[in-house]
Design a protein around this motif. Structure first.
Motif, mmCIF file in Angstrom:
data_model
loop_
_atom_site.group_PDB
_atom_site.id
_atom_site.type_symbol
_atom_site.label_atom_id
_atom_site.label_comp_id
_atom_site.label_asym_id
_atom_site.label_seq_id
_atom_site.Cartn_x
_atom_site.Cartn_y
_atom_site.Cartn_z
ATOM 1 N N GLY A 26 -26.742 28.759 18.041
ATOM 2 C CA GLY A 26 -27.011 27.199 17.766
ATOM 3 C C GLY A 26 -25.698 26.444 18.106
ATOM 4 O O GLY A 26 -25.528 25.199 18.128
ATOM 5 N N GLY A 27 -24.571 27.172 17.830
ATOM 6 C CA GLY A 27 -23.061 26.759 18.095
ATOM 7 C C GLY A 27 -22.876 25.619 17.324
ATOM 8 O O GLY A 27 -22.329 24.595 17.283
ATOM 9 N N SER A 28 -23.422 25.829 15.979
ATOM 10 C CA SER A 28 -23.204 24.740 14.732
ATOM 11 C C SER A 28 -22.668 25.299 13.563
ATOM 12 O O SER A 28 -22.736 26.398 13.278
ATOM 13 N N LEU A 29 -22.273 24.445 12.544
ATOM 14 C CA LEU A 29 -21.952 24.999 11.094
ATOM 15 C C LEU A 29 -22.823 23.879 10.217
ATOM 16 O O LEU A 29 -22.714 22.757 10.627
ATOM 17 N N ALA A 30 -23.291 24.396 9.288
ATOM 18 C CA ALA A 30 -24.006 23.603 8.284
ATOM 19 C C ALA A 30 -23.570 23.682 7.000
ATOM 20 O O ALA A 30 -23.400 24.835 6.362
ATOM 21 N N VAL A 31 -23.521 22.659 6.398
ATOM 22 C CA VAL A 31 -23.100 22.549 4.878
ATOM 23 C C VAL A 31 -24.161 22.472 3.806
ATOM 24 O O VAL A 31 -25.028 21.392 4.135
ATOM 25 N N ALA A 70 -29.513 20.850 4.320
ATOM 26 C CA ALA A 70 -28.200 20.778 4.900
ATOM 27 C C ALA A 70 -27.844 19.225 4.615
ATOM 28 O O ALA A 70 -28.510 18.302 5.137
ATOM 29 N N ILE A 71 -26.562 19.024 4.045
ATOM 30 C CA ILE A 71 -26.058 17.675 3.757
ATOM 31 C C ILE A 71 -25.190 17.350 4.880
ATOM 32 O O ILE A 71 -24.528 16.018 5.207
ATOM 33 N N GLN A 72 -24.411 18.285 5.814
ATOM 34 C CA GLN A 72 -23.790 17.997 7.078
ATOM 35 C C GLN A 72 -23.921 19.052 8.000
ATOM 36 O O GLN A 72 -23.947 20.355 7.525
ATOM 37 N N VAL A 73 -23.993 18.756 9.150
ATOM 38 C CA VAL A 73 -24.268 19.548 10.424
ATOM 39 C C VAL A 73 -23.585 19.243 11.565
ATOM 40 O O VAL A 73 -23.356 18.146 11.715
ATOM 41 N N ILE A 74 -22.527 20.046 11.714
ATOM 42 C CA ILE A 74 -21.683 19.951 13.015
ATOM 43 C C ILE A 74 -21.927 20.942 14.031
ATOM 44 O O ILE A 74 -21.855 21.955 13.982
ATOM 45 N N ASN A 75 -22.126 19.870 15.338
ATOM 46 C CA ASN A 75 -22.368 20.943 16.607
ATOM 47 C C ASN A 75 -21.048 20.884 17.300
ATOM 48 O O ASN A 75 -20.761 19.824 17.661
ATOM 49 N N HIS A 76 -20.750 21.961 17.797
ATOM 50 C CA HIS A 76 -19.939 22.387 18.691
ATOM 51 C C HIS A 76 -20.526 22.255 20.143
ATOM 52 O O HIS A 76 -21.618 22.648 20.345
ATOM 53 N N THR A 77 -19.933 21.575 21.121
ATOM 54 C CA THR A 77 -20.645 21.661 22.479
ATOM 55 C C THR A 77 -19.824 22.148 23.468
ATOM 56 O O THR A 77 -20.511 21.970 24.751
ATOM 57 N N GLY A 78 -18.665 22.822 23.384
ATOM 58 C CA GLY A 78 -18.008 23.237 24.378
ATOM 59 C C GLY A 78 -18.666 24.482 25.299
ATOM 60 O O GLY A 78 -19.426 25.233 24.622
ATOM 61 N N LYS A 79 -17.710 25.307 26.203
ATOM 62 C CA LYS A 79 -17.926 26.718 26.695
ATOM 63 C C LYS A 79 -16.759 27.065 27.148
ATOM 64 O O LYS A 79 -15.780 26.520 27.084
ATOM 65 N N SER A 80 -16.727 28.119 27.749
ATOM 66 C CA SER A 80 -15.534 28.850 28.387
ATOM 67 C C SER A 80 -15.758 29.646 29.418
ATOM 68 O O SER A 80 -17.165 29.610 30.025
ATOM 69 N N ILE A 81 -15.112 30.779 29.923
ATOM 70 C CA ILE A 81 -15.239 31.227 31.249
ATOM 71 C C ILE A 81 -15.843 32.890 31.317
ATOM 72 O O ILE A 81 -15.957 33.237 32.238
ATOM 73 N N GLN A 130 -20.334 32.841 26.910
ATOM 74 C CA GLN A 130 -19.554 31.819 26.692
ATOM 75 C C GLN A 130 -19.804 30.544 27.259
ATOM 76 O O GLN A 130 -19.378 29.597 27.521
ATOM 77 N N GLU A 131 -21.391 30.584 27.834
ATOM 78 C CA GLU A 131 -22.070 29.587 28.363
ATOM 79 C C GLU A 131 -21.993 28.286 27.325
ATOM 80 O O GLU A 131 -22.647 27.074 27.925
ATOM 81 N N SER A 132 -21.965 28.678 26.341
ATOM 82 C CA SER A 132 -22.132 27.346 25.242
ATOM 83 C C SER A 132 -21.368 27.823 23.863
ATOM 84 O O SER A 132 -20.843 28.769 23.757
ATOM 85 N N ALA A 133 -21.083 26.803 23.035
ATOM 86 C CA ALA A 133 -20.434 26.903 21.713
ATOM 87 C C ALA A 133 -21.206 28.188 20.832
ATOM 88 O O ALA A 133 -22.355 28.328 20.895
ATOM 89 N N HIS A 134 -20.620 29.085 20.388
ATOM 90 C CA HIS A 134 -20.922 30.033 19.255
ATOM 91 C C HIS A 134 -19.861 30.036 18.099
ATOM 92 O O HIS A 134 -18.974 30.902 18.125
ATOM 93 N N VAL A 135 -20.649 29.414 17.176
ATOM 94 C CA VAL A 135 -19.508 29.484 15.911
ATOM 95 C C VAL A 135 -19.845 30.677 15.212
ATOM 96 O O VAL A 135 -20.991 31.253 14.861
ATOM 97 N N HIS A 136 -18.818 31.566 15.068
ATOM 98 C CA HIS A 136 -18.886 32.807 14.675
ATOM 99 C C HIS A 136 -18.660 33.176 13.163
ATOM 100 O O HIS A 136 -19.166 34.271 12.475
ATOM 101 N N MET A 137 -17.354 32.488 12.671
ATOM 102 C CA MET A 137 -17.340 32.619 11.415
ATOM 103 C C MET A 137 -16.336 31.632 10.698
ATOM 104 O O MET A 137 -15.749 30.510 11.463
ATOM 105 N N ILE A 138 -16.712 31.380 9.568
ATOM 106 C CA ILE A 138 -15.983 30.428 8.652
ATOM 107 C C ILE A 138 -15.255 30.940 7.401
ATOM 108 O O ILE A 138 -15.878 31.692 6.915
#
Length: 361
Positions: free
Chosen positions: A121-126, A138-149, A155-163
Motif C-alpha cells: 500500500g505504500g503507506s503508514l497508519a497510526v 486509524a487516526i492518521q494515514v500517510i501515503n507515500h507516492t514515489g517510485k525508483s529504478i 520499485q514501481e511504487s512506494a513500499h513502506v518497509h519499516m518504522i
C-alpha cells in the motif's frame, strides 16, 4: 531497587519468545509463544494463538500486557490486538481493524499508539490504543507516492518497509524501499489528527531498496540495510538528524547471486552489529562497531537454512536466533560476547514459516 529484587532480576533465565508467521501456505497455525531458557537455549512451547491469518510481524506493548500483530492478506489486510498472559503465554483476541494499506510488514507500539508499515500500500497508519488494549480505527494515514529504478518491478511504487522510533522517542524513522528514501517524522504521541509530521528525507542510492534500520543502545549511531545490494549505511544520530559516515557491503566482491538483505540488529552492549541476507546468500554477517560508529567486518557465516527473514539476540546476549521462512525453523547460534563471532548451538525450533521473533522483557 532492593538488593533482593536486583538479585532476582540478574538471575532471570526464562523469557517469553513470540514468533509471528505466515499461516499460508499452511505450515503454521498462528502466533507461537515459547519459553526460552537463556542458560541452555532450550525452548518449550507454551501456547499457540490459532485462527489468525498471516500474523507475520508482532510487537509487545511496553508493559507486556498486550500484543499487536499485522495480518498480511493483501488488500484485505488488518491489524489485530491481543491481551497477553505473561505467565501462560496465552493471547486473547481483543479486536482487529483495517490496516489502511495492503500487506502490512512491520508494526511498532508505545504507551499510546500502534503504528503499522503497509508494504504494497505504500503507506503508514497510526492507531490509538484504548484503555483495554484494543485499537481504534486509524487516526492518521500517510501515503507515500514515489517510485525508483529497480528493473525487476520492486520499485514501481512506494513500499513502506519499516518504522522505528528514534532512541529519544521524539521521531519516527520510516524506510521506503520503493522510493529509495528514508523519512524522518516528528512524533507527537498525544496529537489528535496529526501525530506524525515530516521533518526530513534521506535518499539512498537509486535501486538499493532501504529495508531495515537499527540504533546503537546509546542512541549515537544508526545502521540502515538495503535489500537489493546488501549494503549498510552507517549514520551518526542526534536530535532527529542522520548524518552518513560510512557505506559497507555484506557480501564478497565476487558474489553474483541474489542477495535480498533482510534484518539488522546491534548487540545490547553496543559493540557488534549483525545483518542477514536471504536470496542465494542465506548468510549472517558480523561487524565490530568502533568508537566513531564505523563498522569493521568480522565474518560471514551460513544461517543454516533458507530465507533468514528476521533474527533476534536473546536477552542474555549469548545467543542469536534466526528465523527461516522457507525451511520452517529457527536456528539458534551461540554468540561469543567478546569476539562477536557465531557458532551453531545445535538447537532448533521447528515452526512453520517464521517471520518475526520477539522476546518479552
Amino acid at each position: 531497587m532492593s538488593i533482593l529484587s536486583h538479585f532476582s532480576f540478574a538471575q532471570k533465565t526464562n523469557y517469553n519468545l513470540l514468533v509471528g508467521t505466515y499461516t499460508a501456505p499452511g505450515k503454521s497455525e498462528g502466533i507461537y509463544t515459547y519459553n526460552f531458557n537463556t542458560l541452555t537455549a532450550v525452548t518449550t512451547l507454551k501456547s499457540i494463538a490459532k485462527g489468525i491469518e498471516n500474523p507475520s510481524y508482532l510487537a509487545i506493548s511496553p508493559d507486556q500486557k498486550y500484543v499487536y500483530s499485522v495480518n498480511e492478506t493483501g488488500k484485505t489486510s488488518t491489524v489485530s490486538a491481543f491481551k497477553f498472559n505473561v505467565a501462560t503465554g496465552i493471547l486473547t483476541f481483543l479486536n482487529k481493524v483495517d490496516s489502511h494499506g495492503a500487506d502490512p510488514c512491520f508494526i511498532t507500539v508505545d504507551g499510546k499508539n500502534v503504528i503499522v508499515a503497509n508494504y504494497s500500500g505504500g503507506s503508514l497508519a497510526v492507531f490509538s490504543r484504548k484503555a483495554d488494549g484494543s485499537l481504534t480505527d486509524a487516526i492518521q494515514v500517510i501515503n507515500h507516492t514515489g517510485k525508483s529504478i529497480d528493473p525487476k518491478g520492486r520499485q514501481e511504487s512506494a513500499h513502506v518497509h519499516m518504522i522505528l522510533f528514534t532512541p529519544d522517542h521524539k521521531h519516527l524513522i520510516v524506510n521506503d524501499l520503493g522510493e529509495d528514501k528514508t523519512y524522518i517524522y516528528n512524533y507527537n504521541p498525544i496529537g489528535k489528527a496529526k501525530k506524525l509530521t515530516i521533518k526530513s528525507i534521506i535518499n539512498s542510492y537509486a535501486g538499493t531498496g532501504p529495508r531495515h534500520i537499527t540504533f546503537t543502545p546509546n542512541g549515537k549511531f544508526a545502521y540502515l540495510i538495503h535489500e537489493f545490494n546488501g549494503s549498510i549505511t552507517a549514520f551518526a544520530y542526534a536530535n532527529g538528524n542522520l548524518i552518513k559516515i560510512q557505506e559497507i557491503g555484506t557480501t564478497p566482491a565476487d558474489f553474483t547471486g541474489k542477495i535480498d538483505a533482510a534484518d539488522i540488529h546491534v548487540s545490547a552492549d553496543g559493540k557488534f552489529l549483525y545483518e542477514t541476507n536471504r536470496g542465494d546468500a542465506n548468510s549472517i554477517s558480523s561487524f565490530l562497531i568502533s568508537a566513531t560508529g564505523k563498522l569493521k567486518f568480522i565474518e560471514t557465516v551460513s544461517t543454516l537454512g533458507r530465507g533468514p527473514r528476521n533474527f533476534t539476540i536473546d536477552p542474555s546476549g549469548k545467543f542469536v536466533l534466526v528465523g527461516h521462512q522457507y525451511t520452517n525453523n529457527v536456528v539458534i547460534f551461540k554468540r561469543n560476547k567478546t569476539t562477536g563471532r557465531l557458532t551453531d548451538s545445535g538447537k532448533r525450533i521447528e515452526v512453520g514459516a517464521p517471520v518475526s521473533l520477539v522476546f518479552g522483557k
